[in-house]
Design an enzyme around this catalytic site. Structure first.
Site, mmCIF file in Angstrom:
data_model
loop_
_atom_site.group_PDB
_atom_site.id
_atom_site.type_symbol
_atom_site.label_atom_id
_atom_site.label_comp_id
_atom_site.label_asym_id
_atom_site.label_seq_id
_atom_site.Cartn_x
_atom_site.Cartn_y
_atom_site.Cartn_z
ATOM 1 N N GLU A 110 -6.416 -4.035 10.282
ATOM 2 C CA GLU A 110 -5.346 -3.086 10.576
ATOM 3 C C GLU A 110 -5.715 -2.269 11.814
ATOM 4 O O GLU A 110 -6.465 -1.287 11.705
ATOM 5 C CB GLU A 110 -5.151 -2.133 9.396
ATOM 6 C CG GLU A 110 -4.777 -2.819 8.107
ATOM 7 C CD GLU A 110 -4.076 -1.859 7.152
ATOM 8 O OE1 GLU A 110 -2.940 -2.149 6.788
ATOM 9 O OE2 GLU A 110 -4.651 -0.822 6.798
ATOM 10 N N HIS A 128 -9.738 2.007 4.103
ATOM 11 C CA HIS A 128 -8.517 2.159 4.896
ATOM 12 C C HIS A 128 -8.764 3.211 5.982
ATOM 13 O O HIS A 128 -9.506 4.170 5.761
ATOM 14 C CB HIS A 128 -7.360 2.592 3.985
ATOM 15 C CG HIS A 128 -6.045 2.557 4.696
ATOM 16 N ND1 HIS A 128 -5.634 3.576 5.520
ATOM 17 C CD2 HIS A 128 -5.068 1.623 4.727
ATOM 18 C CE1 HIS A 128 -4.450 3.258 6.029
ATOM 19 N NE2 HIS A 128 -4.091 2.080 5.569
ATOM 20 N N GLY A 175 2.397 -0.924 4.443
ATOM 21 C CA GLY A 175 2.549 0.482 4.061
ATOM 22 C C GLY A 175 4.021 0.838 3.902
ATOM 23 O O GLY A 175 4.650 0.557 2.882
ATOM 24 N N GLY A 176 4.591 1.424 4.946
ATOM 25 C CA GLY A 176 5.963 1.949 4.895
ATOM 26 C C GLY A 176 6.976 0.990 4.283
ATOM 27 O O GLY A 176 7.774 1.382 3.413
ATOM 28 N N GLU A 225 -7.150 5.619 6.975
ATOM 29 C CA GLU A 225 -6.862 7.012 6.581
ATOM 30 C C GLU A 225 -8.019 7.592 5.770
ATOM 31 O O GLU A 225 -8.312 8.776 5.856
ATOM 32 C CB GLU A 225 -5.538 7.057 5.812
ATOM 33 C CG GLU A 225 -4.352 6.873 6.761
ATOM 34 C CD GLU A 225 -3.168 6.138 6.179
ATOM 35 O OE1 GLU A 225 -3.029 6.069 4.947
ATOM 36 O OE2 GLU A 225 -2.361 5.611 6.981
ATOM 37 N N GLY A 279 1.814 2.605 10.898
ATOM 38 C CA GLY A 279 2.872 3.610 10.811
ATOM 39 C C GLY A 279 3.485 3.998 12.146
ATOM 40 O O GLY A 279 4.206 4.994 12.236
ATOM 41 N N SER A 325 2.548 -1.750 10.673
ATOM 42 C CA SER A 325 3.973 -1.841 11.001
ATOM 43 C C SER A 325 4.559 -3.235 10.757
ATOM 44 O O SER A 325 5.359 -3.726 11.557
ATOM 45 C CB SER A 325 4.225 -1.393 12.447
ATOM 46 O OG SER A 325 3.825 -0.048 12.615
ATOM 47 N N ASN A 348 0.872 -1.169 0.000
ATOM 48 C CA ASN A 348 0.000 0.000 0.000
ATOM 49 C C ASN A 348 0.912 1.224 0.000
ATOM 50 O O ASN A 348 1.392 1.645 1.054
ATOM 51 C CB ASN A 348 -0.908 -0.012 1.241
ATOM 52 C CG ASN A 348 -1.793 1.230 1.292
ATOM 53 O OD1 ASN A 348 -1.871 1.978 0.329
ATOM 54 N ND2 ASN A 348 -2.443 1.439 2.427
ATOM 55 N N LYS A 362 0.177 4.196 -0.578
ATOM 56 C CA LYS A 362 -0.503 5.431 -0.159
ATOM 57 C C LYS A 362 -0.128 6.554 -1.138
ATOM 58 O O LYS A 362 0.006 6.282 -2.323
ATOM 59 C CB LYS A 362 -0.146 5.759 1.291
ATOM 60 C CG LYS A 362 -0.333 4.545 2.214
ATOM 61 C CD LYS A 362 -0.215 4.868 3.662
ATOM 62 C CE LYS A 362 -0.410 3.593 4.474
ATOM 63 N NZ LYS A 362 -0.436 3.795 5.904
#
Ligand code: PGA
Length: 241
Positions: A158, A88, A224-225, A90, A164, A203, A9, A11
């Site tokens: 999640e 999601h 993500g990251g 966010e 994050g 994470s 992802n 983002k």
């Protein structure tokens, strides 16, 4: 037997150069399906570069029309997108997306044969007040009741407090929640619930992926990251291989 998924992802990150460098890599898809959740504007390019199993990160709740800035499910399908990350946290918090809207979005996906990666998860406050079950029910029930899931659907659990932050859920906690989600699915979808992939997100890194993946109901990850860096994303795929 559920084929594991490792879904990136990105983002609102990355650029064409990064996309090109990812596309040049050979990705180990022997033991996991790798899904690319990219900014929609890069989907066409990603397809041209040979990446497959593409995912958008949002879709319009409408079929077509005067909705400036939005992308329809049909448009995403037309450019070779297969999945859409929906709901999601966010989008839920920055764009006030609620279940009623997500049900409409899910209907659009279904019409076009696109598969949802439907995200659910409790907030930090809900976690601290032991309201995880209520939060999951609130987010999942409307989609279940509307009959919008099938064997190809993917659920991503999640916990918002893990996204994050570096505070990954423990294996015990994540597995307990995943098993609860599967039981919720079973109530309505007894036959397909055992086939629906339930991903963990929050994470995930190469060094915690293997342990989390040992959870019986943890069928892979939404990342993500760590999906923005070739080595770390590859590390996660290797960790579950
Ligand atoms: P993270 O994000 O891996 O950076 O925690 C996960 C997600 O938001 O999907």
């Amino acid at each position: 037997m559920r084929t594991p998924i490792v879904a990136a992802n990105w983002k609102m990150n990355g650029n064409i150069q990064l996309l090109e460098s990812f596309a040049k890599q050979s990705w180990n898809t022997r033991s996991a399906q790798v899904i690319w959740g990219l900014p929609s504007i890069y989907l066409v390019k990603a397809k041209q570069l040979g990446l497959s199993a593409l995912a958008a990160q949002d879709v319009s709740a409408h079929e077509k029309g005067a909705y400036t800035g939005e992308l329809s499910a049909e448009m995403l399908q037309e450019v070779g997108c297969e999945y859409v990350i929906l709901g999601h946290s966010e989008r839920r918090s920055y764009h006030q997306e609620d279940e009623a809207l997500l049900v409409e979005k899910c209907k659009q996906l279904k019409k076009q044969g696109l598969k949802a990666i439907y995200c659910i998860g409790e907030s930090l406050e809900e976690y601290e007040n032991q309201q995880t079950d209520e939060a999951l029910k609130r987010q999942l029930d409307p989609i279940i009741e509307a009959g919008l899931l099938d064997e190809q659907s993917v659920i991503a659990y999640e916990p918002v407090w893990a996204i994050g932050t570096g505070n990954t859920a423990t294996l015990k906690y994540a597995q307990t929640v995943h098993a609860k989600i599967r039981n919720m699915l079973k109530e309505k979808y007894a036959t397909i619930a055992p086939s629906i992939r339930i991903l963990y997100g929050g994470s995930v890194k190469a060094d915690n992926a293997s342990q989390l993946f040992s959870g019986e109901d943890i069928d892979g990850f939404l990342v993500g990251g760590a999906s923005l860096e070739i080595q770390s994303f590859q590390g996660i795929i290797e960790a579950i291989s």
